[in-house]
Design a protein around this motif. Sequence first.
Motif, PDB file in Angstrom:
ATOM      1  N   SER A   1       4.006   3.247  -2.176  1.00  0.00           N
ATOM      2  CA  SER A   1       3.290   2.247  -1.377  1.00  0.00           C
ATOM      3  C   SER A   1       3.253   0.885  -2.060  1.00  0.00           C
ATOM      4  CB  SER A   1       1.845   2.677  -1.146  1.00  0.00           C
ATOM      5  OG  SER A   1       1.806   3.887  -0.461  1.00  0.00           O
ATOM      6  N   PHE A   2       3.491   0.873  -3.384  1.00  0.00           N
ATOM      7  CA  PHE A   2       3.421  -0.397  -4.102  1.00  0.00           C
ATOM      8  C   PHE A   2       4.800  -0.975  -4.389  1.00  0.00           C
ATOM      9  CE2 PHE A   2      -0.610   1.637  -4.721  1.00  0.00           C
ATOM     10  CZ  PHE A   2      -1.484   0.584  -4.527  1.00  0.00           C
ATOM     11  N   ASN A   3       5.839  -0.280  -3.963  1.00  0.00           N
ATOM     12  CA  ASN A   3       7.190  -0.816  -4.177  1.00  0.00           C
ATOM     13  C   ASN A   3       8.108  -0.468  -3.001  1.00  0.00           C
ATOM     14  OD1 ASN A   3       7.683   2.009  -5.162  1.00  0.00           O
ATOM     15  ND2 ASN A   3       6.482   1.233  -6.882  1.00  0.00           N
ATOM     16  N   ALA A   4       8.846   0.651  -3.109  1.00  0.00           N
ATOM     17  CA  ALA A   4       9.856   0.966  -2.095  1.00  0.00           C
ATOM     18  C   ALA A   4       9.326   0.998  -0.653  1.00  0.00           C
ATOM     19  CB  ALA A   4      10.521   2.306  -2.430  1.00  0.00           C
ATOM     20  N   TRP A   5       8.124   1.510  -0.451  1.00  0.00           N
ATOM     21  CA  TRP A   5       7.583   1.622   0.911  1.00  0.00           C
ATOM     22  C   TRP A   5       6.493   0.594   1.199  1.00  0.00           C
ATOM     23  CZ3 TRP A   5       6.411   7.643   0.957  1.00  0.00           C
ATOM     24  CH2 TRP A   5       7.632   8.338   0.842  1.00  0.00           C
ATOM     25  N   LYS A   6       6.538  -0.489   0.454  1.00  0.00           N
ATOM     26  CA  LYS A   6       5.507  -1.527   0.591  1.00  0.00           C
ATOM     27  C   LYS A   6       5.356  -1.989   2.033  1.00  0.00           C
ATOM     28  CE  LYS A   6       4.897  -5.545  -2.394  1.00  0.00           C
ATOM     29  NZ  LYS A   6       5.760  -6.217  -3.389  1.00  0.00           N
TER      30      LYS A   6
ATOM     31  N   VAL B   1       6.447  -0.250   4.723  1.00  0.00           N
ATOM     32  CA  VAL B   1       6.403   0.837   5.706  1.00  0.00           C
ATOM     33  C   VAL B   1       4.954   1.062   6.085  1.00  0.00           C
ATOM     34  CG1 VAL B   1       6.961   3.258   6.147  1.00  0.00           C
ATOM     35  CG2 VAL B   1       8.352   1.914   4.554  1.00  0.00           C
ATOM     36  N   LYS B   2       4.605   0.711   7.329  1.00  0.00           N
ATOM     37  CA  LYS B   2       3.190   0.803   7.685  1.00  0.00           C
ATOM     38  C   LYS B   2       2.938   1.572   8.960  1.00  0.00           C
ATOM     39  CE  LYS B   2       1.841  -3.084   5.006  1.00  0.00           C
ATOM     40  NZ  LYS B   2       1.182  -4.352   4.871  1.00  0.00           N
ATOM     41  N   LEU B   3       1.826   2.319   8.922  1.00  0.00           N
ATOM     42  CA  LEU B   3       1.371   3.036  10.104  1.00  0.00           C
ATOM     43  C   LEU B   3      -0.039   2.520  10.348  1.00  0.00           C
ATOM     44  CD1 LEU B   3       2.381   5.420  11.881  1.00  0.00           C
ATOM     45  CD2 LEU B   3       1.046   6.929  10.398  1.00  0.00           C
ATOM     46  N   PHE B   4      -0.368   2.152  11.572  1.00  0.00           N
ATOM     47  CA  PHE B   4      -1.657   1.506  11.860  1.00  0.00           C
ATOM     48  C   PHE B   4      -1.903   0.336  10.906  1.00  0.00           C
ATOM     49  CE2 PHE B   4      -2.453   6.113  12.739  1.00  0.00           C
ATOM     50  CZ  PHE B   4      -2.442   6.013  14.122  1.00  0.00           C
ATOM     51  N   GLU B   5      -0.883  -0.432  10.634  1.00  0.00           N
ATOM     52  CA  GLU B   5      -0.960  -1.588   9.729  1.00  0.00           C
ATOM     53  C   GLU B   5      -1.347  -1.218   8.297  1.00  0.00           C
ATOM     54  OE1 GLU B   5      -3.526  -4.578  11.498  1.00  0.00           O
ATOM     55  OE2 GLU B   5      -2.848  -3.828  13.446  1.00  0.00           O
TER      56      GLU B   5
ATOM     57  N   LEU C   1       1.950  14.816  -3.472  1.00  0.00           N
ATOM     58  CA  LEU C   1       1.333  13.879  -2.522  1.00  0.00           C
ATOM     59  C   LEU C   1       1.236  12.476  -3.120  1.00  0.00           C
ATOM     60  CD1 LEU C   1      -1.707  15.818  -0.988  1.00  0.00           C
ATOM     61  CD2 LEU C   1       0.099  14.635   0.285  1.00  0.00           C
ATOM     62  N   GLY C   2       1.041  12.421  -4.431  1.00  0.00           N
ATOM     63  CA  GLY C   2       0.879  11.140  -5.118  1.00  0.00           C
ATOM     64  C   GLY C   2       2.097  10.242  -5.018  1.00  0.00           C
ATOM     65  N   PHE C   3       3.277  10.831  -4.780  1.00  0.00           N
ATOM     66  CA  PHE C   3       4.480  10.010  -4.665  1.00  0.00           C
ATOM     67  C   PHE C   3       4.349   8.996  -3.525  1.00  0.00           C
ATOM     68  CE2 PHE C   3       7.942  11.770  -7.382  1.00  0.00           C
ATOM     69  CZ  PHE C   3       7.128  12.611  -8.123  1.00  0.00           C
ATOM     70  N   GLY C   4       3.669   9.406  -2.466  1.00  0.00           N
ATOM     71  CA  GLY C   4       3.455   8.489  -1.350  1.00  0.00           C
ATOM     72  C   GLY C   4       2.728   7.237  -1.805  1.00  0.00           C
TER      73      GLY C   4
ATOM     74  N   PHE D   1      -0.707   4.639   0.902  1.00  0.00           N
ATOM     75  CA  PHE D   1      -1.911   4.639   0.064  1.00  0.00           C
ATOM     76  C   PHE D   1      -3.142   4.201   0.844  1.00  0.00           C
ATOM     77  CE2 PHE D   1      -4.549   1.447  -2.198  1.00  0.00           C
ATOM     78  CZ  PHE D   1      -5.383   2.332  -2.866  1.00  0.00           C
ATOM     79  N   GLU D   2      -3.004   3.107   1.584  1.00  0.00           N
ATOM     80  CA  GLU D   2      -4.153   2.597   2.331  1.00  0.00           C
ATOM     81  C   GLU D   2      -4.617   3.589   3.395  1.00  0.00           C
ATOM     82  OE1 GLU D   2      -3.189  -2.189   1.878  1.00  0.00           O
ATOM     83  OE2 GLU D   2      -2.290  -1.027   3.498  1.00  0.00           O
TER      84      GLU D   2
END
Length: 454
Positions: A368-373, A375-379, A361-364, A383-384
């Motif tokens: 979040s701080f690089n490759a998927w920076k 990629v957002k759901l509900f803004e 799960l931690g991979f997500g 991680f957020e």
Amino acid sequence: MADDKKSQQIEWSSRFAFILAATGSAVGLGNIWKFPYVTGENGGGAFVLVYLLCVLLIGVPLMMAEIMLGRRSKENPIHTMEILTEEAGADLNWHYLGWMGVAAGFLILSYYSVIAGWSTAYVVKAFFGSFSGANASEVKAIFDNFVASPMQLIFWHSVFMLATMVIVARGLEKGFEQSVRLLMPGLFALMFLLVGYAMTTDGYFKGLDFLFKPDFTKLTANSVLVAMGQAFFSLSLGMGAIMVYGAYLPKNVSIAKSAVIIAGADTVVALLAGLAIFPIVFSNGLHPNSGPGLVFETLPIAFGNMFGGWLFGVLFFIALVFAALTSSISLVEPAVAWLIENKGLTRTKACVYSGLVAWLLGFGTVFSFNAWKNVKLFERTFFELVDYLTANLMLPVGGFCIAVFAGWIMHQEHSKEELDLPGEHLSYAVWKFLVKFIAPAAVFLVFLNVVGVL
Ligand code: TRP
């Protein structure tokens, strides 16, 4: 029959040992990493005030409730809820509460381990003198480069997760007491030292103002929710972590006194972190709302420029990693205790499985701080989202249910007997009023406020 399956036959060797363990769970990244950055993002003083009120009016009574429920059943949280609902003759659906706690623990651990991994990497950076003489922009560049590399984050996340699981696999009692006994005073001393440094910077009074001068125009419905969530997160409440520790508590120990001491120590560390960090923010022209990188972008400036900074920097990040370890073990212990007691797994197997789930799960969070920076759901990034879901929703909902259970469902004689509060009936009445009415109502109103009903 259940006796031979219990993972929790041991008891803490003393009240002090319990307080150390619970304080070890409470004091962690939540105080030093999260408290400053959420305070920064939510405008400072008014947010801090709401946070302190939440600790006092919701946190302390709820911590007493969790310790009490744990000690009464002497079991893992899922089983605790089953036993105690039966004892109270209540609806068995209450045990879903234990499940939600276990789920919240996994989700939190998944990102906790990533951030603790950052702290571990910073021990090495401090050791190799990366911060020596560095200014604010150099320190920021070190951080930005670091989090841009998924491989590095995964490596340190894995190291930390492995360390957590090795400790949990060996069982809580071994070596744990001694390490917290050393860690807490050490951490306090280092925090005081950093505040001392912060006092010498020209941003000190600006930092003080920011932390303690409430500007209520900056307080939105959402920041009230974040403040409340932060109180739950920082005190390790709402998911059964403190319940598990309560299960090891000897009968003759005062639950109220313990809760006050634990919450007090936790709050002092958070405030010291704020007092150390915000002056550095203002004296270096940084922004308080720079997010999860805040600690890593500020304290290294202090270490890079203060007398003895190399040594103190190394010690500080080591202390931070240890503080994170004593917290992370309490995030998985409920799940591990349950797997052992109800599924018959060995402790080692329970740890391997739980560790793997949280690690994956931690991979997500890593991405979040690089490759998927972007990629957002509900803004929100992954991680957020996980952070919001756990700290601001699951923990308060869990806390709400624990309060309702302790205040409304559990028989009065039972809670009275467990808490055994001194001085006529007044202190019991105060506690009862807080868990029965204030804590559930506060959580409910804050939720209503956020969804815009109020
Ligand atoms: N309180 C810890 C911190 O501030 C984190 C933590 C440990 C936690 N166990 C928990 C948070 C249980 C919520 C629930 O770093």
